[in-house]
Design an enzyme around this catalytic site. Structure first.
Site, PDB file in Angstrom:
ATOM      1  N   ALA A   1      -3.203   3.258  -2.594  1.00 17.05           N
ATOM      2  CA  ALA A   1      -4.165   3.717  -1.590  1.00 17.05           C
ATOM      3  C   ALA A   1      -5.239   4.600  -2.198  1.00 17.05           C
ATOM      4  CB  ALA A   1      -3.435   4.454  -0.475  1.00 17.05           C
TER       5      ALA A   1
ATOM      6  N   ILE B   1       0.866  -1.187   0.000  1.00 17.33           N
ATOM      7  CA  ILE B   1       0.000   0.000   0.000  1.00 17.33           C
ATOM      8  C   ILE B   1       0.898   1.230   0.000  1.00 17.33           C
ATOM      9  CG2 ILE B   1      -1.849   1.260   1.157  1.00 17.33           C
ATOM     10  CD1 ILE B   1      -2.519  -1.319   2.670  1.00 17.33           C
ATOM     11  N   HIS B   2       0.769   2.044  -1.028  1.00 18.04           N
ATOM     12  CA  HIS B   2       1.514   3.305  -1.093  1.00 18.04           C
ATOM     13  C   HIS B   2       0.585   4.291  -1.765  1.00 18.04           C
ATOM     14  CE1 HIS B   2       2.203   2.565  -5.395  1.00 18.04           C
ATOM     15  NE2 HIS B   2       2.191   1.313  -4.998  1.00 18.04           N
ATOM     16  N   GLY B   3       1.021   5.503  -1.994  1.00 17.72           N
ATOM     17  CA  GLY B   3       0.149   6.555  -2.523  1.00 17.72           C
ATOM     18  C   GLY B   3      -0.745   6.141  -3.672  1.00 17.72           C
TER      19      GLY B   3
END
Length: 162
Positions: free
Chosen positions: A21, A16-18
């Site tokens: 997400a 999960i990263h920018g």
């Protein structure tokens, strides 16, 4: 929509990263993000980081391969929209071997490792990865390469042939 609740499967070492997400979760309207990684389950630091990265209103499951197989086959996610994220294709092979049906696999980010070759800007694969992808192809699971939802979906098999 698959019957087990899984609507999107992504291989992305960053989990999960920018981008994931916000863009992916919104685009596919996921209600739950499921991280399947035996190592992350054992790491309090990684689990804490993932919990803070989950968009509000979206549930998070962090499971081992065996835990995911058990929960999915027990129909725990029916009626939900599960976004399944793993770091590498080996984990997905374990799920499929365990009886989990995957709608398709989106290859997002696999960084360069020893003995890997780059086949796309953000994707490098090892011999083991290639064997796993070949396994999915033989099982009839569609493979795509797509970094963000706005980018065109590329058939992953085409990249493997280069």
């Amino acid at each position: 929509m698959s019957s087990n609740g899984i609507i999107h499967v992504r291989i992305d070492e960053r989990l999960i990263h920018g981008q994931v997400a916000t863009m992916w979760t919104n685009t596919i309207k996921a209600t739950r993000i499921m991280i399947v990684d035996d190592g992350v389950v054992k790491s309090e630091i990684e689990k804490t980081a993932l919990k803070t990265a989950v968009p509000s209103g979206v549930k998070l499951s962090i499971l081992t391969s065996q835990g995911a197989i058990k929960n999915i086959l027990a129909d725990k996610y029916i009626g939900q929209k599960v976004f399944l994220i793993v770091k590498n294709p080996r984990v997905l092979k374990e799920l499929v071997d365990g009886g989990v049906t995957l709608p398709q696999i989106n290859v997002g980010n696999m960084s360069t490792k020893k003995d890997s070759k780059q086949i796309k800007k953000s994707v490098s694969v090892t011999e083991e990865d290639l064997e796993n992808f070949d396994y999915f192809v033989k099982k009839g699971i569609k493979l795509t390469a797509q970094m963000v939802p706005s980018e065109e979906e590329v058939p992953f098999q085409n990249l493997l042939k280069k």
